[in-house]
Design a protein around this motif. Sequence first.
Motif, PDB file in Angstrom:
ATOM      1  N   PRO A 122       1.084  -1.335   0.450  1.00 29.71           N
ATOM      2  CA  PRO A 122       0.525  -0.033  -0.552  1.00 29.71           C
ATOM      3  C   PRO A 122       0.517   0.988  -0.458  1.00 29.71           C
ATOM      4  CG  PRO A 122      -0.814  -1.345   1.530  1.00 29.71           C
ATOM      5  CD  PRO A 122       1.056  -2.151   0.840  1.00 29.71           C
ATOM      6  N   GLN A 123       1.980   1.421   0.555  1.00 33.69           N
ATOM      7  CA  GLN A 123       2.915   2.420   0.942  1.00 33.69           C
ATOM      8  C   GLN A 123       3.629   3.072  -0.286  1.00 33.69           C
ATOM      9  OE1 GLN A 123       2.723   3.320   4.624  1.00 33.69           O
ATOM     10  NE2 GLN A 123       3.310   5.415   3.512  1.00 33.69           N
ATOM     11  N   MET A 124       3.690   1.636  -1.307  1.00 36.42           N
ATOM     12  CA  MET A 124       4.620   2.155  -2.387  1.00 36.42           C
ATOM     13  C   MET A 124       3.446   1.999  -3.436  1.00 36.42           C
ATOM     14  SD  MET A 124       7.595   2.313  -3.741  1.00 36.42           S
ATOM     15  CE  MET A 124       8.548   1.597  -2.516  1.00 36.42           C
ATOM     16  N   GLN A 125       2.393   1.371  -3.585  1.00 30.88           N
ATOM     17  CA  GLN A 125       0.955   2.253  -4.170  1.00 30.88           C
ATOM     18  C   GLN A 125       1.309   3.584  -4.304  1.00 30.88           C
ATOM     19  OE1 GLN A 125      -2.083  -1.030  -2.892  1.00 30.88           O
ATOM     20  NE2 GLN A 125      -1.283  -2.149  -4.169  1.00 30.88           N
ATOM     21  N   ALA A 126       0.897   3.907  -3.214  1.00 31.36           N
ATOM     22  CA  ALA A 126       0.812   5.965  -2.399  1.00 31.36           C
ATOM     23  C   ALA A 126       1.376   6.244  -3.865  1.00 31.36           C
ATOM     24  CB  ALA A 126       0.271   5.832  -0.974  1.00 31.36           C
ATOM     25  N   LEU A 127       2.960   5.810  -3.423  1.00 36.63           N
ATOM     26  CA  LEU A 127       3.811   6.356  -3.654  1.00 36.63           C
ATOM     27  C   LEU A 127       4.110   6.792  -5.044  1.00 36.63           C
ATOM     28  CD1 LEU A 127       6.392   8.127  -3.583  1.00 36.63           C
ATOM     29  CD2 LEU A 127       7.791   6.154  -3.130  1.00 36.63           C
ATOM     30  N   PHE A 128       3.654   6.138  -6.083  1.00 37.77           N
ATOM     31  CA  PHE A 128       3.320   5.436  -7.325  1.00 37.77           C
ATOM     32  C   PHE A 128       2.186   6.653  -7.335  1.00 37.77           C
ATOM     33  CE2 PHE A 128       6.552   2.944  -7.757  1.00 37.77           C
ATOM     34  CZ  PHE A 128       7.355   3.118  -9.157  1.00 37.77           C
ATOM     35  N   ALA A 129       1.121   6.523  -7.157  1.00 32.73           N
ATOM     36  CA  ALA A 129      -0.405   7.308  -7.864  1.00 32.73           C
ATOM     37  C   ALA A 129       0.033   8.780  -6.921  1.00 32.73           C
ATOM     38  CB  ALA A 129      -1.181   6.608  -6.505  1.00 32.73           C
ATOM     39  N   ASP A 130       0.609   8.790  -5.679  1.00 32.74           N
ATOM     40  CA  ASP A 130       0.786  10.399  -5.467  1.00 32.74           C
ATOM     41  C   ASP A 130       1.930  10.498  -6.390  1.00 32.74           C
ATOM     42  OD1 ASP A 130      -0.244  10.390  -3.365  1.00 32.74           O
ATOM     43  OD2 ASP A 130       1.020  10.301  -2.239  1.00 32.74           O
ATOM     44  N   LEU A 131       3.063  10.324  -7.073  1.00 31.01           N
ATOM     45  CA  LEU A 131       3.943  11.177  -7.696  1.00 31.01           C
ATOM     46  C   LEU A 131       2.713  11.355  -9.560  1.00 31.01           C
ATOM     47  CD1 LEU A 131       6.952   8.482  -7.133  1.00 31.01           C
ATOM     48  CD2 LEU A 131       6.582  11.026  -6.733  1.00 31.01           C
ATOM     49  N   ALA A 132       1.815  10.315  -9.289  1.00 32.67           N
ATOM     50  CA  ALA A 132       1.571   9.788 -10.953  1.00 32.67           C
ATOM     51  C   ALA A 132       0.697  11.316 -10.906  1.00 32.67           C
ATOM     52  CB  ALA A 132       0.964   9.021 -11.230  1.00 32.67           C
ATOM     53  N   ASP A 133      -0.359  11.264  -9.519  1.00 34.33           N
ATOM     54  CA  ASP A 133      -1.016  12.757  -9.707  1.00 34.33           C
ATOM     55  C   ASP A 133      -0.599  13.859 -10.218  1.00 34.33           C
ATOM     56  OD1 ASP A 133      -3.473  11.411  -9.354  1.00 34.33           O
ATOM     57  OD2 ASP A 133      -3.266  11.006  -6.915  1.00 34.33           O
ATOM     58  N   THR A 134       0.977  14.039  -9.041  1.00 33.14           N
ATOM     59  CA  THR A 134       1.330  15.116  -9.151  1.00 33.14           C
ATOM     60  C   THR A 134       1.812  15.621 -10.293  1.00 33.14           C
ATOM     61  OG1 THR A 134       2.676  15.136  -7.119  1.00 33.14           O
ATOM     62  CG2 THR A 134       3.594  16.346  -7.717  1.00 33.14           C
ATOM     63  N   LEU A 135       2.377  14.953 -11.088  1.00 30.16           N
ATOM     64  CA  LEU A 135       2.409  14.951 -12.773  1.00 30.16           C
ATOM     65  C   LEU A 135       1.142  15.226 -12.770  1.00 30.16           C
ATOM     66  CD1 LEU A 135       5.288  12.217 -13.747  1.00 30.16           C
ATOM     67  CD2 LEU A 135       5.613  14.853 -12.728  1.00 30.16           C
ATOM     68  N   GLU A 136       0.203  14.896 -12.777  1.00 30.41           N
ATOM     69  CA  GLU A 136      -1.092  15.341 -13.653  1.00 30.41           C
ATOM     70  C   GLU A 136      -1.970  16.603 -13.365  1.00 30.41           C
ATOM     71  OE1 GLU A 136      -4.190  12.377 -12.769  1.00 30.41           O
ATOM     72  OE2 GLU A 136      -5.256  13.083 -14.272  1.00 30.41           O
ATOM     73  N   GLU A 137      -1.390  17.121 -12.253  1.00 28.38           N
ATOM     74  CA  GLU A 137      -1.631  17.620 -12.017  1.00 28.38           C
ATOM     75  C   GLU A 137      -1.372  19.510 -12.945  1.00 28.38           C
ATOM     76  OE1 GLU A 137      -1.629  18.772  -8.019  1.00 28.38           O
ATOM     77  OE2 GLU A 137      -2.745  17.605  -7.658  1.00 28.38           O
ATOM     78  N   ARG A 138       0.062  19.084 -12.791  1.00 31.93           N
ATOM     79  CA  ARG A 138       0.221  19.968 -13.642  1.00 31.93           C
ATOM     80  C   ARG A 138       0.714  20.010 -15.323  1.00 31.93           C
ATOM     81  NH1 ARG A 138       1.898  19.653  -8.362  1.00 31.93           N
ATOM     82  NH2 ARG A 138       2.986  21.677  -8.141  1.00 31.93           N
ATOM     83  N   LEU A 139      -0.115  18.723 -16.222  1.00 29.20           N
ATOM     84  CA  LEU A 139      -0.045  18.837 -17.293  1.00 29.20           C
ATOM     85  C   LEU A 139      -1.078  19.211 -17.734  1.00 29.20           C
ATOM     86  CD1 LEU A 139       1.711  16.993 -18.768  1.00 29.20           C
ATOM     87  CD2 LEU A 139       0.117  14.636 -18.197  1.00 29.20           C
ATOM     88  N   LEU A 140      -0.883  20.361 -19.126  1.00 32.46           N
ATOM     89  CA  LEU A 140      -1.711  20.755 -19.292  1.00 32.46           C
ATOM     90  C   LEU A 140      -3.546  21.439 -18.784  1.00 32.46           C
ATOM     91  CD1 LEU A 140      -2.685  19.322 -23.042  1.00 32.46           C
ATOM     92  CD2 LEU A 140      -0.600  21.573 -21.868  1.00 32.46           C
ATOM     93  N   SER A 141      -3.208  22.020 -17.795  1.00 32.97           N
ATOM     94  CA  SER A 141      -3.802  22.554 -16.569  1.00 32.97           C
ATOM     95  C   SER A 141      -5.293  22.820 -17.099  1.00 32.97           C
ATOM     96  CB  SER A 141      -3.321  22.933 -15.472  1.00 32.97           C
ATOM     97  OG  SER A 141      -2.892  24.659 -15.963  1.00 32.97           O
ATOM     98  N   GLU A 142      -5.741  23.761 -18.284  1.00 29.99           N
ATOM     99  CA  GLU A 142      -6.531  24.402 -18.924  1.00 29.99           C
ATOM    100  C   GLU A 142      -7.263  23.675 -19.865  1.00 29.99           C
ATOM    101  OE1 GLU A 142      -3.138  25.134 -21.376  1.00 29.99           O
ATOM    102  OE2 GLU A 142      -3.495  25.169 -19.340  1.00 29.99           O
TER     103      GLU A 142
END
Lengths: 198, 198
Positions: A122-142
Amino acid sequence: MTDRAEKRPQSDAILEAACHCLAQKGYAEISLREIAQKAGVALSQLHYHYKNKQGLFLAVLRSVADRYIAEIEEELKDLRDSRALFPRVAAFFQRKLDKEPGRLRLFLDLANLSLWDESFRPQMQALFADLADTLEERLLSEEDPDRSHHNLARIFLGALVGISLQAILDPQRVHNAELFQMVPNVFQLAGSPNGSLS
Amino acid sequence: MTDRAEKRPQSDAILEAACHCLAQKGYAEISLREIAQKAGVALSQLHYHYKNKQGLFLAVLRSVADRYIAEIEEELKDLRDSRALFPRVAAFFQRKLDKEPGRLRLFLDLANLSLWDESFRPQMQALFADLADTLEERLLSEEDPDRSHHNLARIFLGALVGISLQAILDPQRVHNAELFQMVPNVFQLAGSPNGSLS
DNA sequence: TAATAATTCGGACGTCCGTCCGATACAATT
DNA sequence: AATTGTATCGGACGGACGTCCGAATTATTA
């Protein structure tokens, strides 16, 4: 007045020693005795602060994950143009690989450990998910929050991890500088408005 | 007439059992005793056929590597259009992940093992190099043999490995079907004539 | 200061590990 | 049939491992 100089809790010393030993020899080869010795502490104290081996390495994983996320967000906190996202993150990985290869090996080892031991997953899943989310947020936000953006982040992340693995494995043949500079070019094209990524 | 039915060399049975056990529990948790039991063989026979633990797992790595390369080349042997390269390889990985996740976990475990134990490293380096070369050969064969093609192959390979890792780690959140179908689209654009990949 | 709790320590316990030796069974050769 | 070499086995060896207990030390509280 010789108050709390170097008065750091023993548990922290143990955690740091565990990180260091783990980054040096890997989970499969490390022993609690080595960690205790590295920390300058009695073996039994590992059991005192962290119930058992699993508990200790879970704490290591938590620590590593927190630090990675913090570093990535620090790296991206003043990001203006979303087109700079991929180059920045790729450069971040390359820098890590150059300056602290041990920590990257540690990360890969923990990821592998999580493949086999459910307690770590679970901890490692959360790490990958958080990293992916962080990138996703900044990806063509408009744009519309399509799921394909999250997937693109996952692929990008996967590429960086896979490249790091190859680079650590074979520094002779794999020139990480060229590789990491090329990655953003590959992915930049995919981030363009023509969202042909179904 | 009950001649050589099921008359397979004991060393093969051991190797197969080692693969199976390794894919099931991982290197860090496996013991030679389990492997011997799985193979229906005395423990001492592992030492007889393969000098020691390292020798046995080196044989496992060789076997896995050979099979992977053979399968990939079989998959690509009738490839006509180089534009079909990325989709085919991506689909190959997805199929492997679906039908034999154990073997993919085994591969990741061996890769991780090679990060820490020098004895395994050359073999794993050769596997990655061979796979990358195989892809590179089929990548726009009518063009100049730029090094960027090899790097592109490395990145593509890294992405597939990194995605596999995430998918095995978190099957709930990571939908490998979508992901693996999207990968070729990302890389196809980079394989186009506009070689802006410096 | 006395009493109570939290830390720290050394050391031991039982278990499992990889390795390898000596004996037995089997196969091949003379 | 006798001999030689290979294959297989059971079992034991020393050592390293994770765990945890009881005592000693230090800090906290009353």
